[in-house]
Design an enzyme around this catalytic site. Structure first.
Site, PDB file in Angstrom:
ATOM      1  N   GLU A   1      -7.204   0.440  -4.534  1.00 57.69           N
ATOM      2  CA  GLU A   1      -7.218   0.343  -3.070  1.00 57.69           C
ATOM      3  C   GLU A   1      -8.545  -0.208  -2.533  1.00 57.69           C
ATOM      4  OE1 GLU A   1      -6.003   4.300  -2.029  1.00 57.69           O
ATOM      5  OE2 GLU A   1      -3.980   3.941  -2.797  1.00 57.69           O
TER       6      GLU A   1
ATOM      7  N   LYS B   1       2.958  11.085  -3.456  1.00 55.78           N
ATOM      8  CA  LYS B   1       1.905  10.414  -4.242  1.00 55.78           C
ATOM      9  C   LYS B   1       0.991  11.432  -4.942  1.00 55.78           C
ATOM     10  CE  LYS B   1      -1.700   6.905  -3.531  1.00 55.78           C
ATOM     11  NZ  LYS B   1      -2.224   5.963  -2.501  1.00 55.78           N
TER      12      LYS B   1
ATOM     13  N   ASP C   1     -12.788   5.609   2.588  1.00 55.15           N
ATOM     14  CA  ASP C   1     -11.369   5.703   2.941  1.00 55.15           C
ATOM     15  C   ASP C   1     -11.032   7.135   3.348  1.00 55.15           C
ATOM     16  OD1 ASP C   1      -8.607   5.796   3.034  1.00 55.15           O
ATOM     17  OD2 ASP C   1      -8.303   4.650   1.186  1.00 55.15           O
TER      18      ASP C   1
ATOM     19  N   ASP D   1       0.891  -1.169   0.000  1.00 56.45           N
ATOM     20  CA  ASP D   1       0.000   0.000   0.000  1.00 56.45           C
ATOM     21  C   ASP D   1       0.927   1.216   0.000  1.00 56.45           C
ATOM     22  OD1 ASP D   1      -1.664   2.113   0.577  1.00 56.45           O
ATOM     23  OD2 ASP D   1      -2.302   1.377   2.538  1.00 56.45           O
TER      24      ASP D   1
END
Ligand code: AMP
Length: 620
Positions: free
Chosen positions: A187, A87, A211, A23
């Site tokens: 994800e 990211k 999330d 992850d």
């Protein structure tokens, strides 16, 4: 521990290779694997350092890198050399960052606004791919150290809304870290897998994955059928998360203590202390009703849960609004959702849990550690790919149409939006000019009829087409969109076998908002697009016709009467005149007149050439 096998031909001991699940998060990253004996996914905790590796890279004065918790300490002491949230930059240009450039405490280079961003550290430039690779290297080393075996292969997760460019960048980062990336997985899909959802091919259900991390929020609605995971919709805010809760607390304390916000911001020590205390208070309030603390015995930092909830209520409401929009896009009602899965550290806040459970009308799943759940699911996917489980396909849909430019700048769609990936589609094209030996293939993404309104992904020339009359070469253009959403385009001229291909690594990425805007634009402009398309098509037909007729007359002048030539020239002239009118019907009418008048010619010429051929043939 990894399994040990014996190579029967050499007798040497071989270790069965571990494929890890990673992850790669905005704030934190983790690596997990499947325990070979009890077959459960486990997040790797190397030397008691914890499972979480902060996604932070620090460059020392000598140019060495430190990754993780140790690097995080430099965020306040040496921000220019300490890179976080990389990211957010993956696969993006400076323009893509919109108004968020100031978010970064380090130098994001903006000299080439169309190109991919770079980060400047000391006198060197680093791409987000290189920086992400540093994080992946650290994860890889931790895994190798903990498992005592080389780790060369991995599955890496990305948000469901990541586009081709961002997925490709993630893959490249893996490669740079010495990892063969077997699959890029969404994800939310990984989170569902971690809860065992989708492992039974008979299972059919729709789930929601909520999330909420430190700095990002997304909600995804997944449909799972026959072991296939399909993203029905996603929504969210890439600049919303637990950090906003912390900021709300800080502002509250500043007010309560009658501090001046500007002064606090300038006082590095104080602002850092406030930040740490705010996060501590927030975490404490996840299990207790009151938090009591001070800074240096002077500033009062107490907070009660109900005050905290009042402070964060507007933020939580925004996430619920996103859930509503995602459900509307998926055309579903809350009762059609079989399970709600909680991901990200901020879902530990009781108010968040309650709000989400209330919205969906059922208790959300939070039995697994919300920080680890994505990495655990990635490990399960790695295990599936290693062939250790029944084969399960993971499927996504492509958010925008993919196609190529044809005559007149029109978009010819090859893979329509919402197609399930992996997928392959193709179409045959030909040349428009006699003797044409090159063909330009321009690949676009978007919903509009004119390519200039869409986004160009790639362009290449198919060279070496044998010279033939217009319309003779047959060029097959194939689009192959793989499971990671990466597009390969190949063009083949069938008669000669001339072949050319590109893998599309788009120059820059699209934000979620831009994808949405492109879709909205296509709806708003649908009517005018259709009429523009019709005019362009009529004009293209007319231009082709003029070209063919003029060539024909030139070649076969001797077989036509002066009257015929004069009439043809007049009709061609008339067609040329109406071309500019932009009126489809007038153009097509002129095309019909010219066609009707000249069509007998072709037959006559054919007769003549047959006669000539016969005459030239010697009959013994
Ligand atoms: P992630 O990006 O998923 O690692 O989430 C990190 C975020 O979760 C940070 O904002 C943390 O402050 C927050 N977080 C972690 N633990 C808790 C907790 N017990 N209660 C509330 N927030 C938490």
């Amino acid at each position: 521990m990894a399994k040990v096998a014996i190579n029967l031909s050499t007798g040497a001991l071989q270790q069965e290779e571990v494929i890890v699940g990673i992850d790669l998060g905005t704030t934190n990253s983790l690596v997990a694997y499947i325990h070979p004996e009890d077959r459960t996914p486990i997040a790797i905790n190397d030397q008691g350092q914890g499972t979480i590796v902060p996604s932070v890279v620090h460059f020392t004065q000598t140019g060495e890198t430190i990754v993780g918790t140790a690097a995080k300490d430099y965020l306040t002491t040496d921000p220019a050399n300490t890179i976080y949230s990389v990211k957010r930059l993956l696969g993006k240009s400076y323009n893509d960052l919109g108004g968020h450039q100031d978010y970064f405490g380090y130098k994001v280079i903006d000299d080439n606004s169309e190109g991919l961003v770079k980060v400047r550290v000391q006198d060197k430039f680093y791409s987000p791919i290189e920086l992400s690779a540093e994080i992946l290297k650290e994860l890889r080393e931790r895994a190798e150290h903990a498992l005592k075996t080389p780790v060369n292969r991995a599955v890496i997760t990305v948000p469901a809304y990541f586009n081709d460019s961002q997925r490709q960048a993630t893959r490249d980062a893996g490669k740079l870290a010495g990892l063969e990336v077997l699959r890029i997985v969404n994800e939310p899909t990984a989170a569902a897998l971690a809860y065992g959802i989708g492992l039974d091919p008979e299972e059919e259900k729709t789930v929601a994955v909520y999330d909420l991390g430190g700095g990002t929020f997304d909600i995804s609605i997944l449909s799972i059928h026959q072991g296939i995971f399909e993203v029905l919709s996603t929504n969210g805010d890439t600049y919303l998360g637990g950090d906003d809760f912390d900021r709300a607390i800080i502002n509250h304390w500043i007010q309560n203590n009658e501090l001046i916000a500007d002064t606090v911001n300038q006082d590095k020590h104080l602002s850092q202390e406030l930040r740490l205390k705010a996060e501590e208070a927030k975490k404490t309030l996840s299990s207790q009703q009151v938090y009591a603390g001070t800074i240096d015995g002077k500033i009062d930092c107490h907070l009660e849960r109900h005050t905290f909830e009042t402070l964060i209520a507007p933020i939580v409401a925004r996430t619920i609004e996103s859930c509503r929009m995602a459900m509307a896009d998926a055309k579903l009602q809350p009762e059609q959702i079989a399970a709600v899965i909680m991901v990200g550290g901020s879902t530990r806040v009781p108010m968040v849990y309650e709000a989400v459970s209330t919205f969906f009308g059922k208790q959300a799943n939070n039995s697994l550690n919300p920080d680890e759940v994505v990495a655990l699911g990635a490990a399960i996917q790695a295990d599936i790919l290693a062939g250790n489980r029944k084969d399960i396909l993971l499927l996504d849909v492509t958010p925008l149409t993919l196609g190529i430019e044809t005559m007149g700048g029109l978009m010819d769609s090859i893979i329509p939006r919402n197609s399930k990936v992996p997928t392959k589609a193709g179409r045959q094209y030909t040349t428009s000019i006699d003797g044409q030996v090159n063909m330009k293939i321009s690949v676009y993404q978007g919903e509009r009829d004119l390519v200039k309104e869409n986004r160009k992904l790639a362009e290449f020339d198919l060279k070496g087409i044998p010279a033939m009359p217009a319309g003779f070469p047959k060029v097959d253009v194939n689009f192959i969109l793989n499971a990671d959403g990466i597009l390969k385009v190949e063009a083949i001229e069938l008669r000669s076998g001339t072949r050319q291909e590109v893998e599309v690594k788009p120059q820059y990425g699209l934000t979620d908002a831009q994808v949405e805007q492109m879709l909205l634009d296509s709806i708003t402009h649908a009517r005018e697009d259709v009429s523009t398309r019709m005019v362009i098509e009529a004009r293209t037909t007319a231009e082709q016709m003029i070209y063919q007729v003029e060539r024909f007359v030139e070649k076969n002048r001797e077989h036509l009467t002066p009257d015929e030539i004069a009439l043809t020239t007049a009709n061609v002239q008339r067609l040329k005149e109406v071309l500019g009118t932009g009126d489809k019907d007038t153009i097509l009418k002129a095309v019909d007149i010219l066609e009707e008048q000249t069509s007998p010619f072709a037959e006559r010429i054919m007769q003549i050439s047959i006669k000539q051929a016969m005459a030239g043939k010697k009959i013994e």
